[in-house]
Motif scaffolding. Structure first.
Motif, PDB file in Angstrom:
ATOM      1  N   GLY A 197       0.614  -1.176  -0.157  1.00 14.65           N
ATOM      2  CA  GLY A 197      -0.041   0.078   0.090  1.00 14.65           C
ATOM      3  C   GLY A 197       0.875   1.278  -0.064  1.00 14.65           C
ATOM      4  O   GLY A 197       0.661   2.095  -0.829  1.00 14.65           O
ATOM      5  N   SER A 198       1.635   1.242   0.741  1.00  9.03           N
ATOM      6  CA  SER A 198       2.539   2.489   0.959  1.00  9.03           C
ATOM      7  C   SER A 198       3.547   2.774  -0.169  1.00  9.03           C
ATOM      8  O   SER A 198       3.742   3.824  -0.617  1.00  9.03           O
ATOM      9  N   ALA A 199       4.102   1.564  -0.622  1.00 13.30           N
ATOM     10  CA  ALA A 199       4.978   1.549  -1.820  1.00 13.30           C
ATOM     11  C   ALA A 199       4.223   2.046  -3.148  1.00 13.30           C
ATOM     12  O   ALA A 199       4.784   2.776  -3.919  1.00 13.30           O
ATOM     13  N   ALA A 200       2.764   1.590  -3.180  1.00 10.80           N
ATOM     14  CA  ALA A 200       2.021   1.998  -4.511  1.00 10.80           C
ATOM     15  C   ALA A 200       1.788   3.453  -4.183  1.00 10.80           C
ATOM     16  O   ALA A 200       1.803   4.225  -5.298  1.00 10.80           O
ATOM     17  N   MET A 201       1.505   4.090  -2.983  1.00  8.22           N
ATOM     18  CA  MET A 201       1.063   5.460  -2.942  1.00  8.22           C
ATOM     19  C   MET A 201       2.227   6.198  -3.134  1.00  8.22           C
ATOM     20  O   MET A 201       1.960   7.111  -3.848  1.00  8.22           O
ATOM     21  N   GLU A 202       3.433   5.853  -2.654  1.00  7.33           N
ATOM     22  CA  GLU A 202       4.619   6.579  -3.039  1.00  7.33           C
ATOM     23  C   GLU A 202       4.796   6.656  -4.482  1.00  7.33           C
ATOM     24  O   GLU A 202       5.321   7.879  -5.078  1.00  7.33           O
ATOM     25  N   ALA A 203       4.770   5.677  -5.259  1.00  3.49           N
ATOM     26  CA  ALA A 203       5.159   5.450  -6.513  1.00  3.49           C
ATOM     27  C   ALA A 203       4.113   6.341  -7.442  1.00  3.49           C
ATOM     28  O   ALA A 203       4.621   6.803  -8.502  1.00  3.49           O
TER      29      ALA A 203
ATOM     30  N   ALA B 236      -3.354  14.381  -4.549  1.00  4.23           N
ATOM     31  CA  ALA B 236      -4.677  14.340  -4.291  1.00  4.23           C
ATOM     32  C   ALA B 236      -5.456  13.127  -5.215  1.00  4.23           C
ATOM     33  O   ALA B 236      -6.653  13.087  -5.113  1.00  4.23           O
ATOM     34  N   ASN B 237      -4.568  12.451  -5.840  1.00  3.16           N
ATOM     35  CA  ASN B 237      -4.979  11.273  -6.699  1.00  3.16           C
ATOM     36  C   ASN B 237      -5.051  10.166  -5.768  1.00  3.16           C
ATOM     37  O   ASN B 237      -5.271   8.867  -6.341  1.00  3.16           O
ATOM     38  N   LEU B 238      -4.609  10.021  -4.264  1.00  3.85           N
ATOM     39  CA  LEU B 238      -4.553   8.888  -3.570  1.00  3.85           C
ATOM     40  C   LEU B 238      -5.659   9.106  -2.575  1.00  3.85           C
ATOM     41  O   LEU B 238      -6.248   9.720  -2.022  1.00  3.85           O
ATOM     42  N   SER B 239      -6.279   7.553  -2.531  1.00  3.51           N
ATOM     43  CA  SER B 239      -7.405   7.413  -1.467  1.00  3.51           C
ATOM     44  C   SER B 239      -6.764   6.257  -0.733  1.00  3.51           C
ATOM     45  O   SER B 239      -6.514   5.110  -1.273  1.00  3.51           O
ATOM     46  N   LEU B 240      -7.257   6.218   0.666  1.00  6.70           N
ATOM     47  CA  LEU B 240      -6.729   5.287   1.609  1.00  6.70           C
ATOM     48  C   LEU B 240      -8.063   4.697   2.245  1.00  6.70           C
ATOM     49  O   LEU B 240      -8.944   5.651   2.738  1.00  6.70           O
TER      50      LEU B 240
ATOM     51  N   ALA C 149       2.015   8.672  -6.411  1.00  9.63           N
ATOM     52  CA  ALA C 149       1.589  10.092  -6.047  1.00  9.63           C
ATOM     53  C   ALA C 149       1.853  11.176  -7.118  1.00  9.63           C
ATOM     54  O   ALA C 149       2.897  11.331  -7.437  1.00  9.63           O
ATOM     55  N   GLY C 150       0.583  11.745  -7.077  1.00 12.18           N
ATOM     56  CA  GLY C 150       0.581  13.211  -8.083  1.00 12.18           C
ATOM     57  C   GLY C 150       0.716  12.725  -9.481  1.00 12.18           C
ATOM     58  O   GLY C 150       0.661  13.828 -10.595  1.00 12.18           O
ATOM     59  N   LEU C 151       0.531  11.464 -10.095  1.00 11.96           N
ATOM     60  CA  LEU C 151       0.602  11.200 -11.316  1.00 11.96           C
ATOM     61  C   LEU C 151      -0.926  11.716 -11.870  1.00 11.96           C
ATOM     62  O   LEU C 151      -2.046  11.270 -11.428  1.00 11.96           O
ATOM     63  N   ALA C 152      -0.898  12.403 -12.869  1.00 15.03           N
ATOM     64  CA  ALA C 152      -2.071  13.031 -13.393  1.00 15.03           C
ATOM     65  C   ALA C 152      -2.921  12.164 -14.235  1.00 15.03           C
ATOM     66  O   ALA C 152      -4.251  12.217 -14.063  1.00 15.03           O
ATOM     67  N   ASN C 153      -2.442  11.010 -14.613  1.00 14.93           N
ATOM     68  CA  ASN C 153      -3.486   9.881 -15.051  1.00 14.93           C
ATOM     69  C   ASN C 153      -3.568   8.780 -14.553  1.00 14.93           C
ATOM     70  O   ASN C 153      -4.233   7.732 -15.017  1.00 14.93           O
ATOM     71  N   VAL C 154      -3.247   8.744 -13.207  1.00 14.96           N
ATOM     72  CA  VAL C 154      -3.575   7.751 -12.030  1.00 14.96           C
ATOM     73  C   VAL C 154      -4.463   8.072 -11.116  1.00 14.96           C
ATOM     74  O   VAL C 154      -3.799   9.177 -10.294  1.00 14.96           O
ATOM     75  N   ASP C 155      -5.296   7.522 -10.671  1.00 14.68           N
ATOM     76  CA  ASP C 155      -5.945   7.374  -9.303  1.00 14.68           C
ATOM     77  C   ASP C 155      -5.691   6.044  -8.551  1.00 14.68           C
ATOM     78  O   ASP C 155      -5.688   4.885  -9.181  1.00 14.68           O
ATOM     79  N   CYS C 156      -5.350   6.300  -7.226  1.00 21.71           N
ATOM     80  CA  CYS C 156      -5.037   5.115  -6.767  1.00 21.71           C
ATOM     81  C   CYS C 156      -5.716   4.779  -5.247  1.00 21.71           C
ATOM     82  O   CYS C 156      -5.841   5.862  -4.407  1.00 21.71           O
ATOM     83  N   VAL C 157      -6.451   3.860  -5.190  1.00 19.02           N
ATOM     84  CA  VAL C 157      -7.270   3.483  -4.013  1.00 19.02           C
ATOM     85  C   VAL C 157      -6.614   2.405  -3.351  1.00 19.02           C
ATOM     86  O   VAL C 157      -6.958   0.974  -3.865  1.00 19.02           O
ATOM     87  N   VAL C 158      -6.401   2.542  -2.097  1.00 27.53           N
ATOM     88  CA  VAL C 158      -5.624   1.452  -1.411  1.00 27.53           C
ATOM     89  C   VAL C 158      -6.528   0.978  -0.160  1.00 27.53           C
ATOM     90  O   VAL C 158      -6.996   1.531   0.595  1.00 27.53           O
TER      91      VAL C 158
ATOM     92  N   ALA D  40       0.402   9.223   6.080  1.00 30.66           N
ATOM     93  CA  ALA D  40       0.990  10.410   5.792  1.00 30.66           C
ATOM     94  C   ALA D  40       0.825  10.450   4.121  1.00 30.66           C
ATOM     95  O   ALA D  40       0.584  11.669   3.845  1.00 30.66           O
ATOM     96  N   ALA D  41       0.825   9.569   3.441  1.00 29.33           N
ATOM     97  CA  ALA D  41       0.843   9.623   1.953  1.00 29.33           C
ATOM     98  C   ALA D  41      -0.591  10.154   1.623  1.00 29.33           C
ATOM     99  O   ALA D  41      -0.825  10.979   0.718  1.00 29.33           O
ATOM    100  N   ALA D  42      -1.612   9.573   2.502  1.00 27.60           N
ATOM    101  CA  ALA D  42      -3.168   9.899   2.041  1.00 27.60           C
ATOM    102  C   ALA D  42      -3.288  11.451   2.327  1.00 27.60           C
ATOM    103  O   ALA D  42      -4.102  12.284   1.773  1.00 27.60           O
ATOM    104  N   GLY D  43      -2.370  12.179   3.291  1.00 30.15           N
ATOM    105  CA  GLY D  43      -2.703  13.501   3.948  1.00 30.15           C
ATOM    106  C   GLY D  43      -1.703  14.490   2.987  1.00 30.15           C
ATOM    107  O   GLY D  43      -1.517  15.707   3.066  1.00 30.15           O
ATOM    108  N   ARG D  44      -0.862  14.096   1.804  1.00 24.31           N
ATOM    109  CA  ARG D  44      -0.025  15.103   1.276  1.00 24.31           C
ATOM    110  C   ARG D  44      -0.793  15.851   0.263  1.00 24.31           C
ATOM    111  O   ARG D  44      -1.635  15.397  -0.309  1.00 24.31           O
ATOM    112  N   GLU D  45      -0.614  17.201   0.290  1.00 23.25           N
ATOM    113  CA  GLU D  45      -1.343  18.118  -0.585  1.00 23.25           C
ATOM    114  C   GLU D  45      -0.947  17.991  -1.990  1.00 23.25           C
ATOM    115  O   GLU D  45      -1.945  18.215  -2.761  1.00 23.25           O
ATOM    116  N   ASP D  46       0.163  17.286  -2.403  1.00 25.37           N
ATOM    117  CA  ASP D  46       0.742  17.125  -3.670  1.00 25.37           C
ATOM    118  C   ASP D  46       0.162  15.717  -4.268  1.00 25.37           C
ATOM    119  O   ASP D  46       0.433  15.133  -5.364  1.00 25.37           O
TER     120      ASP D  46
END
Length: 548
Positions: free
Chosen positions: A137-143, A179-183, A145-154, A171-177
Motif C-alpha cells: 500500500g505505501s509503496a504504491a502510494m509513493e510511486a 490528491a489522486n490517492l485514497s486510503l 503520488a501526483g500522477l495526472a493520469n492515475v487514481d490510486c485507492v488502497v 501520511a501519503a493520503a494526507g499529502r497536498e501534492d
C-alpha cells in the motif's frame, strides 16, 4: 493472471557477461529481453533506459545501486542448542532501501514510470485498486503520488499492520501534492478485503467506466522487475555462474516466489526455499501436493505474510503443470467450492525438481528468536520479522547443494518496532531510538517512519488519524456491504479526478488544425511490448486477481 508466453533462455556466457553490472544497468538489460528487439511494437532501448533510470536513480534509494548484501551467521534458535549448524554463513539481500523501506519499491517504482509513459502517450486514465497486507500500500502510494493520469485507492486491514506501515499510508493520503490517492481502512483481514476488490474487477461495465487496473503482484511487470535481484545477488557471489545457490524467500501472496521461478527458468542456477509463517497453505501445497480451501488468516509478527489464500499460486501451478491452464482453472474452482485437491505426483515432482521449489513455515517464537540472535551476535544488526522468518529457515534447512545461501530481506526493521521490542525484550521507546538510523532516502517517508516510531499522530485530513478512521467514506466496517461502499469510494475518486482534469484543461495550450478543430498538444509515446504487458496487467487482467 498474465505470464509471458516465452521466457528468454540465458546461457552461462550471458550470465558471466552480466557479472559486476550495477543493479540499475542489470535491470535495464533484463527488461530489454522482454521489451526490446526488432519485432513489431518493440520498445526503443533509450525509452526503457530512461524509465529505469527515473525509477531507480536520482536519489530515490538510500544506498548506491538500490540494493546490497551482508553476510551473517545463521541464527541459533531457542531449543536448538544441541543441533549442529547447517552452514557457516548466509547472505542477507537487503531489498528495502527504497522510498518506503520495503522491497515492493523496486517493482512499483519501475512500473509507475512505465504506466506514466503509457497513459500520457495514449491520453488515457487508470484507477488503480490496491489491496495490501502492509508494505504494498505505501509503496504504491509513493510511486503513484501526483500522477495526472492515475487514481490510486488502497485498502488495508486496520489493526493488522504495524504502526509504521499504517502511518506511512496515512501520511501519503494526507499529502497536498497527492490528491489522486485514497486510503480505505477495512475491518477485516487482507484476504477478506480482496473480496470486494475482486467483485469490482468482475463487473465488466464498472471496470470499463472507471478504467480499473492493479499494481499488486497480479501485474506481471512487477514480477519481471523482481527477477532482477535474483540475478544481481547470484552474480555477486557466483560471477562464473558455475555454482547453484539457494534463495530463502519470505512470501505471502507468492509473487516473490514466482519471480524466482521465472529467473530459474530463464537459466539462473538457483533453488528456491519459500518461507512462510503460520499461514502455511504453501507448505501443504509444495510438500504434500494439497490444495485446500482458504483457512482463517492467522495474525503473526510478520503481517505482510498473513495471507491464507495466495493468488499467485495459480502462476506457480501453471509452471508446474507445463502450462495446462485448464487444469489450473479446475483446481482453483475446486478450492473455491470448498473441496480439497491432491495434485498429481508428476506436478509435485515438477515443483521440486524442475522449478527447484521447497517450502517451510516458521512460527512467531522462532521468528522472534532469530531477530534476537542476529541483533546479539551480529554487532547489533537488525532485521524485520519477515526477514527473520527466512533466517529461521536457514537454521534448520539443509540445502541440496553446497553453494551460497541468500535470504531476501523484504523490509526495513524500522517498520516493525513492536516486533523488535518484543524480540529483544526492550521497551518500545528504546527500540524506536535504536532504529533512528534505519530511515528512508525519501524525506516524507523518513518523517513518517520516525514519527510513527515515536508514536506521534500524523496530520491527515480531516482532523487527524482518529477522526479519519471514523469517517465512513474511508472505512469498510464489519457488517457493511463492502462492495457497495467500495463502488462509491472508487466513483468518488474518479469524479474528483475528472474535476481536476477539467480545471487543468482550462489553462491548456490549444492549436487549431486546418479544418478548424482544436486539439491539446501532448506527446505520444508508442505502445511497446513491455508497455503492452503493463497496460494489460493493469487495465484488464487484474480482473482475475483471485478466483474464489
Amino acid at each position: 493472471m498474465l505470464l509471458p508466453e516465452r521466457l528468454p533462455a540465458l546461457r552461462r556466457g550471458a550470465l558471466q557477461a552480466w557479472a559486476g553490472l550495477p543493479y540499475e544497468r542489470l535491470c535495464a538489460e533484463i527488461l530489454a529481453l522482454f521489451a526490446c528487439g526488432d519485432g513489431r511494437g518493440a520498445l526503443p532501448r533509450r525509452e526503457l533506459d530512461a524509465a529505469v533510470s527515473a525509477a531507480l536513480g536520482g536519489g530515490a534509494f538510500a544506498v548506491d545501486g538500490a540494493v546490497r548484501m551482508r553476510p551473517v551467521a545463521p541464527p541459533q534458535l531457542d531449543g536448538d542448542a544441541s543441533t549442529p549448524r547447517v552452514h557457516s554463513t548466509v547472505h542477507v539481500l537487503e531489498l528495502f532501501h527504497g522510498p518506503t523501506a520495503a522491497f515492493k519499491d523496486l517493482g512499483l517504482q519501475v512500473l509507475a514510470r512505465l504506466l506514466e509513459m503509457i497513459l500520457r502517450g495514449r491520453q488515457r486514465h487508470l484507477t488503480v485498486l490496491v489491496g495490501t497486507s502492509g508494505d504494498t500500500g505505501s509503496a504504491a502510494m509513493e510511486a503513484l503520488a501526483g500522477l495526472a493520469n492515475v487514481d490510486c485507492v488502497v485498502l488495508y486491514p486496520v489493526g493488522r499492520t504495524s504502526r509504521v506501515q499504517e502511518s506511512q499510508m496515512l501520511a501519503a493520503a494526507g499529502r497536498e501534492d497527492a490528491a489522486n490517492l485514497s486510503l480505505v481502512a477495512v475491518e477485516g483481514t487482507s484476504d477478506e478485503l480482496d473480496v470486494p476488490i475482486k467483485a469490482l474487477f468482475d463487473d465488466p461495465e464498472f471496470r470499463r467506466v472507471h478504467d480499473l487496473g492493479s499494481v499488486n503482484s497480479v501485474n506481471i511487470v512487477r514480477l519481471v522487475v523482481q527477477t532482477v535481484h535474483f540475478f544481481w545477488a547470484y552474480l555477486q557471489l557466483c560471477p562464473k555462474a558455475d555454482t547453484e545457490a539457494t534463495f530463502y524467500i519470505p512470501t505471502g501472496a507468492c509473487g516473490h516466489l514466482v519471480a524466482g521461478v521465472m529467473a530459474r527458468r530463464m537459466g539462473l542456477p538457483v533453488r528456491l526455499q519459500a518461507c512462510v509463517n503460520a499461514n502455511d497453505c504453501l507448505v501443504r501445497l509444495v510438500e504434500r501436493g494439497e490444495i485446500a480451501p482458504a483457512a482463517r488468516t492467522v495474525p503473526t509478527v510478520a503481517p505482510a505474510m498473513d495471507i491464507a489464500s495466495p493468488y499467485n499460486l495459480e502462476r506457480l501451478l501453471w509452471y508446474a503443470c507445463g502450462g495446462d491452464g485448464t487444469a489450473v482453472a479446475r483446481w482453483a474452482a475446486a478450492q473455491a467450492a470448498g473441496g480439497v485437491t491432491t495434485l498429481p505426483a508428476a506436478v509435485v515432482g515438477e515443483l521440486h525438481d524442475a522449478l527447484g521449489v521447497g517450502a517451510a513455515s516458521v512460527r512467531d517464537p522462532d521468528a522472534l528468536s532469530a531477530m534476537a540472535y542476529v541483533a546479539t551476535h551480529e554487532r547489533g544488526y537488525l532485521v524485520c520479522p519477515h526477514t527473520a522468518v527466512g533466517l529461521a529457515v536457514t537454521a534448520r534447512h539443509r540445502p541440496r547443494n553446497g553453494g551460497p545461501r541468500i535470504v531476501c530481506a523484504t523490509a526495513s526493521p524500522a517498520k516493525f518496532v513492536e516486533a523488535l521490542a518484543g524480540a529483544t525484550d526492550a521497551t518500545y521507546t528504546a527500540t524506536a531510538a535504536r532504529l533512528e538510523g534505519y530511515g528512508s532516502a525519501n524525506e516524507s517517508a523518513a518523517a513518517a517512519l520516525h514519527n510513527a516510531q515515536r508514536g506521534a499522530e500524523l496530520p491527515v485530513p480531516p482532523g487527524g488519524v482518529r477522526r479519519w478512521l471514523r469517517n465512513p467514506a474511508t472505512r469498510l466496517c464489519a457488517g457493511d456491504d463492502w462492495e457497495r461502499v467500495l463502488r462509491g469510494i472508487v466513483s468518488g475518486a474518479r469524479s474528483r479526478s475528472l474535476a481536476r482534469k477539467n480545471k487543468g484543461n482550462k489553462g491548456a495550450v490549444t492549436a487549431s488544425s486546418s479544418k478548424g478543430r482544436s486539439t491539446t498538444r501532448a506527446g505520444r509515446s508508442p505502445m511497446r511490448a513491455l508497455a503492452l504487458l503493463a497496460a494489460l496487467a493493469a487495465a484488464a487482467v487484474a480482473a482475475a486477481r483471485q478466483r474464489r
